[in-house]
Design an enzyme around this catalytic site. Structure first.
Site, PDB file in Angstrom:
ATOM      1  N   LYS A 135       0.851  -1.188   0.000  1.00  0.00           N
ATOM      2  CA  LYS A 135       0.000   0.000   0.000  1.00  0.00           C
ATOM      3  C   LYS A 135       0.890   1.241   0.000  1.00  0.00           C
ATOM      4  O   LYS A 135       1.791   1.369   0.841  1.00  0.00           O
ATOM      5  CB  LYS A 135      -0.871  -0.038   1.259  1.00  0.00           C
ATOM      6  CG  LYS A 135      -2.207   0.631   1.116  1.00  0.00           C
ATOM      7  CD  LYS A 135      -3.044   0.328   2.356  1.00  0.00           C
ATOM      8  CE  LYS A 135      -4.362   1.016   2.337  1.00  0.00           C
ATOM      9  NZ  LYS A 135      -5.034   0.922   3.636  1.00  0.00           N
TER      10      LYS A 135
HETATM   11  C1  E4P Z   1      -8.361   1.890   3.486  1.00  0.00           C
HETATM   12  O1  E4P Z   1      -7.607   1.042   3.069  1.00  0.00           O
HETATM   13  C2  E4P Z   1      -8.202   2.579   4.771  1.00  0.00           C
HETATM   14  O2  E4P Z   1      -7.468   1.757   5.642  1.00  0.00           O
HETATM   15  C3  E4P Z   1      -9.523   2.835   5.445  1.00  0.00           C
HETATM   16  O3  E4P Z   1     -10.623   2.469   4.676  1.00  0.00           O
HETATM   17  C4  E4P Z   1      -9.600   4.192   6.065  1.00  0.00           C
HETATM   18  O4  E4P Z   1     -10.853   4.333   6.684  1.00  0.00           O
HETATM   19  P1  E4P Z   1     -11.167   5.473   7.771  1.00  0.00           P
HETATM   20  O5  E4P Z   1     -11.390   6.740   7.037  1.00  0.00           O
HETATM   21  O6  E4P Z   1     -12.413   4.994   8.447  1.00  0.00           O
HETATM   22  O7  E4P Z   1      -9.968   5.530   8.680  1.00  0.00           O
END
Ligand code: E4P
Length: 218
Positions: free
Chosen positions: A83
């Site tokens: 990522k």
């Molecule tokens: C995506 O890969 C992120 O980890 C995640 O969806 C972020 O979500 P949040 O905005 O609830 O922290």
């Protein structure tokens, strides 16, 4: 639509694998902090539990370092998706890592232009953050729709749309209608997908009536 779960809690993931609905997992540095365990151990355990892609996020901000971290993370298991944040360095690292055959999830996407760049850099997944856009009064779902329309205009763009920052069951439904390939869900939202009061009411009625027949199937 594929369902990923957005957590670094191995126990939660193990429980959700039993639903047969789990196609992958996403994590991020905040979720690793919440888990309170060493990242490399957590990622290895998750990758062992789930067959599909497991996103593990780099924390370097410069391309060479991102690639080095990405290679280390990808070395944990064949189903790791590295990522990377949506920065110029992240996109440079994306091109290099995907060129070497690794899966890459480009994260922190808040505009269609950013999603176009990630696709041109060869990202396997683009993660538009629905909830965080809604939080500031913008329309997160419109971003999913726009990215779908743009990607569908160009046959050579193969990046999958991974709807992220999902907060509600309605987000999941709307993202599916908009054509997102994947949604990554907090465990509580994934569990809630099945709920409907009329299902519970209907089942209770069927069971009451069945009892009155005095029959048994087995
Ligand atoms: C995506 O890969 C992120 O980890 C995640 O969806 C972020 O979500 P949040 O905005 O609830 O922290």
């Amino acid at each position: 639509m594929q369902f990923f779960v957005d957590t670094a809690d191995v126990g939660e993931i193990k429980a959700l694998t039993e639903t047969g609905m789990l196609d992958g997992v996403t994590t991020n540095p905040s979720l690793i902090m919440k888990a309170g365990r060493p990242m490399l151990d957590v990622i290895a355990e998750i990758a062992d539990l789930v067959e599909g892609p497991v996103s593990a996020e780099v924390t370097a901000t410069e391309a060479d370092q991102m690639v080095a971290e990405g290679e280390k993370l990808a070395g944990i298991a064949p189903n790791i998706a590295v990522k990377l944040p949506l920065t110029w360095d992240g996109l440079k690292a994306c091109r290099r890592l995907t060129g070497d055959g690794h899966m890459v999830n480009v994260t922190l996407c808040f505009s269609a232009a950013q999603a176009l760049l990630a696709a041109k850099a060869g990202a396997t997944f683009i993660s538009p953050f629905i909830g965080r856009l809604d939080d500031i009064g913008l329309d997160g779902m419109k971003l999913i729709e726009d990215i779908r329309a743009i990607y569908d205009n160009y046959e050579d763009l193969e990046t999958q749309i991974l709807a992220a920052s999902v907060r509600t069951v309605d987000h999941v439904q709307q993202a599916a209608i908009a054509g997102a390939d994947v949604a990554t869900l907090p465990p509580a939202v994934l569990s809630k997908l099945i709920e409907h009061p009329l299902t519970d009411k209907g089942l209770a009625q069927f069971l009451t009536d069945w009892k009155k027949t005095g029959q048994s199937i087995l």
